[in-house]
Each structure stands twice: as structure tokens, then as C-alpha cells.
Design an enzyme around this catalytic site. Structure first.
Site, short mmCIF file in Angstrom:
data_model
loop_
_atom_site.label_atom_id
_atom_site.label_comp_id
_atom_site.label_asym_id
_atom_site.label_seq_id
_atom_site.Cartn_x
_atom_site.Cartn_y
_atom_site.Cartn_z
N GLU A 28 1.17 -14.84 -9.25
CA GLU A 28 0.68 -13.53 -9.72
C GLU A 28 -0.85 -13.51 -9.75
O GLU A 28 -1.47 -12.52 -9.39
CB GLU A 28 1.24 -13.22 -11.11
CG GLU A 28 2.69 -12.81 -11.10
CD GLU A 28 2.91 -11.49 -10.35
OE1 GLU A 28 2.12 -10.56 -10.55
OE2 GLU A 28 3.86 -11.42 -9.56
N CYS A 183 7.02 1.67 0.50
CA CYS A 183 6.09 2.68 -0.01
C CYS A 183 4.66 2.16 0.20
O CYS A 183 3.91 1.92 -0.73
CB CYS A 183 6.36 2.94 -1.49
SG CYS A 183 5.55 4.44 -2.09
N CYS A 190 9.53 6.77 3.95
CA CYS A 190 10.34 7.58 3.03
C CYS A 190 11.79 7.71 3.51
O CYS A 190 12.71 7.77 2.70
CB CYS A 190 9.72 8.96 2.86
SG CYS A 190 8.05 8.89 2.19
N CYS A 193 13.82 4.86 2.13
CA CYS A 193 13.50 4.51 0.74
C CYS A 193 14.63 4.95 -0.20
O CYS A 193 15.06 6.11 -0.16
CB CYS A 193 12.19 5.20 0.33
SG CYS A 193 11.79 4.92 -1.41
N CYS A 199 12.00 11.74 -5.17
CA CYS A 199 10.55 11.51 -5.08
C CYS A 199 9.81 12.81 -4.83
O CYS A 199 9.99 13.48 -3.81
CB CYS A 199 10.27 10.51 -3.96
SG CYS A 199 8.51 10.23 -3.74
S1 SF4 Z 1 10.18 8.34 -0.94
FE1 SF4 Z 1 8.54 8.28 -2.46
S2 SF4 Z 1 8.70 6.24 -3.34
FE2 SF4 Z 1 9.87 6.21 -1.42
S3 SF4 Z 1 8.44 5.52 0.17
FE3 SF4 Z 1 8.34 7.75 0.13
S4 SF4 Z 1 6.66 8.21 -1.24
FE4 SF4 Z 1 7.25 6.08 -1.64
#
Ligand code: SF4
Length: 344
Positions: A28, A183, A190, A193, A199
Site C-alpha cells: 500500500e 473505471c 462502462c 462494468c 452509475c
Molecule cells: S459504469 Fe461508472 S463506475 Fe463503471 S466504469 Fe463506467 S463510469 Fe466507472
């Protein structure tokens, strides 16, 4: 997100094998302001030399800075060493498992403490690193630079509310991986995702507008003259920098004031006039808040003229034996070019 993580997350990073608080903590700290691909070889060398917190605590600071050389942000390495000594001495070599106790140790902030508690101890804790900030600001369409305290406060609330209490380690790794691999800063994926249905930034097709960047400030450029004093036998003079400030505790070239002449410096500090004085090409280096231009002046000095002090090191070019000390990247560059020039 946990299903996504099981199928698509990263499971074989070096700090994920046999995770314990020590390994998570070192990773980290290294990953602050540094990419995973850059960190991996540093991390592996570090673990080979310091496999546990007691080994790190027992090491000289120079050995720690030596393995950190090139990673930058050297306060991280100094704090790592201080914390290792505290954990070894005050906690019997076992890291505390609570956020508050961890935060009281040098160099461990709230997010790092949360990462150690959740990833190493699998206990619920909140993290808010750069990846998580990006996911959350987009998911909730939070405007404003996350460095502003009102925005940061809101993000901590949202991060805490989203954290999974049943599987803390998996959740923490999942949101970090999502930020790092899907992201992403540019061209987020997206369409693959798991958070896309809820989102807000994706709905508004403006993911790249978040997070709001830090307000621009003028970047000053600092010019610093340095002396590259080289002996006949190829040794070059380095000076240990004060613990506080830029490159604290690392070894660098002696500095030359704007009105100082190299020959006069040599007479005053080494007790002899140089046999040769030559300007070398400048070396540029970028810090977070300013640009540095090192303007080196090479002076050739005879070994007989050389004085010694405890904060000086006559560094042998082309040989790293017995010289395990921390060197900032531009100093290493200049040493390498001085070595090449000396051999040509
Ligand atoms: S949907 Fe939202 S959280 Fe997912 S990659 Fe796209 S911007 Fe990022």
C-alpha cells in the site's frame, strides 16, 4: 461487484499471495502515487531482503533507501522504517488490527489503515484511494476536487456506506481492481462494468469529467548548481542530505550556491584547487510541485587533496559493492553519465 471480482479481478499480484499485514502495508505504501507495474519489481526485491517487519526494523536506513531508490517520494521509505521499528519494538512484531491504532503509526493514513484492516485481517474498514475515489465520484456524479475537505468528507461517507461487511477483503480488492482495470482514468469500460446500471456518470455519458481535477497552479522551476567532484580513481563525492526536506536521508552531490565558483568551492571544502573544471549537461527532474534543473560542474581532484567527513561518501563509479545507499533518480543518471564519460 463481488461476482465481477471473482471472475475478472486481479488475484495474483505479489502482495496477494500469503497476505499478511506486513505485506499489505508495504504494498500500500509503495502503491501511493506509483503504478502497479512499476511497484512489482521493487516490492519483490524489498520482500526478498526484508521478509518481515523485524527484518525491516533491524536494517540500516541506508539499506531501506537503497531499495527505494527510483520509486520517489522518499518520506514514504523513511516512515516505513520508523513504523517497522515501532511495530517490532512496541507490538512484538504484530501489526495492530484496528484503524485507529494503525493510523497512529508514521506514514499510515486513514485509507492505508483501512486497507490493512480489510485486506490483511478481513475485517470491515473503509478505504478511499485514488481508484476508489474515481469509481465513487463517477457512480454518484460528485463534482469538485476530491482534495477539498467537503468533497473528501462526502466521499468517505459514500465509501463507508458502500463497503461490504460480510466479505471485507474481497470487497476492498474488488473496488480497487475495478478502478484500476475498468473505471480507468481515460476511456473507462462502462459496457463491462458491474456498476453500470446505477452509475450516474455513465448514464450522462460524462465519466471522464470525474473526478474534478485539482485546480491548476503555476509550476515553478528551480535551478540548482551541484559539484561532481571526481577523483583519479573514479570515486565521486556524495553528501548525505538532511533528514527533512527533498530527498531527505538520500545521498546527492554537494550543492553550489548561485554565486559560488567551483574552484573556490574546491579550495574551501577539499583544501585544493581542482585540476580541471567542466560544465556538464543539465539534468531535469519533475517533482509534484516544481521542476528541478540540476546544473552540474565536474571538478577533477587528486586523491591527496581529498578530505573526509561522516556525511560524505566517495562513491565508486561502476561498482555497487558495499555502497547500498539511497540515490535519487537524477543523481543516479548523472553518476551513470559521469561513469560513461570517464570510460570513454
Ligand atoms: S459504469 Fe461508472 S463506475 Fe463503471 S466504469 Fe463506467 S463510469 Fe466507472
Amino acid at each position: 461487484m463481488l461476482s465481477w471480482y471473482a471472475a475478472h479481478g486481479r488475484h495474483d499480484l505479489p502482495w496477494q499471495t500469503e497476505p499478511n499485514a506486513y505485506r499489505v502495508w508495504v504494498s500500500e505504501i509503495m502503491l501511493q502515487q506509483t503504478q502497479v507495474a512499476t511497484v512489482i519489481p521493487y516490492y519483490e526485491r524489498f520482500m526478498a531482503q526484508f521478509p518481515d517487519v523485524d527484518a525491516l526494523a533491524a536494517a540500516p536506513m541506508d539499506a531501506v533507501l537503497h531499495l527505494w531508490s527510483g520509486l520517489g517520494y522518499y518520506a514514504r521509505a523513511r516512515n516505513l522504517h520508523k513504523t517497522a521499528i515501532r511495530v517490532s519494538r512496541d507490538f512484538g512484531g504484530v501489526f495492530p488490527d484496528g484503524v485507529e491504532a494503525l493510523q497512529a503509526l508514521p506514514g499510515i493514513g486513514l485509507s492505508t489503515a483501512g486497507a490493512i484492516v480489510s485486506l490483511a485481517y478481513d475485517r470491515p474498514a473503509t478505504i478511499l484511494d485514488g481508484n476508489v475515489k474515481r469509481v465513487l465520484t463517477r457512480y454518484h456524479a460528485i463534482a469538485g476536487w476530491p482534495g477539498k475537505s467537503a468533497v473528501a468528507k462526502r466521499l468517505w461517507q459514500l465509501a463507508g456506506a458502500a463497503a461490504c461487511t460480510q466479505r471485507p477483503a474481497a470487497y476492498t480488492q474488488a473496488i480497487m481492481d475495478l478502478g484500476a482495470t475498468v473505471c480507468t482514468r481515460r476511456q473507462p469500460g462502462c459496457d463491462r462494468c458491474p456498476l453500470q446500471p446505477g452509475c450516474r456518470a455513465a448514464m450522462l455519458s460524462c465519466a471522464e469529467d470525474f473526478p474534478t481535477p485539482r485546480p491548476k497552479r503555476a509550476r515553478p522551476t528551480r535551478h540548482q548548481g551541484v559539484i561532481v567532484a571526481r577523483r583519479d580513481d573514479g570515486a565521486v563525492l556524495l553528501e548525505r542530505r538532511p533528514d527533512a526536506g527533498v530527498w531527505g536521508g538520500l545521498w546527492s552531490f554537494p550543492e553550489l550556491g548561485p554565486d559560488d565558483a567551483a574552484a573556490a568551492w574546491s579550495e574551501a571544502r577539499l583544501g585544493a584547487r581542482p585540476m580541471r573544471v567542466e560544465r556538464l549537461a543539465a539534468v531535469n527532474h519533475t517533482f509534484t510541485h516544481f521542476d528541478l534543473v540540476l546544473e552540474p560542474v565536474l571538478i577533477a581532484v587528486a586523491p591527496a587533496a581529498v578530505m573526509d567527513r561522516p556525511d560524505w561518501l566517495w562513491y565508486k563509479l561502476g561498482s555497487n559493492s558495499n555502497q547500498a545507499v539511497g540515490l535519487p533518480a537524477p543523481v543516479r543518471t548523472l553518476l551513470d553519465s559521469t561513469n560513461t564519460e570517464a570510460n570513454s
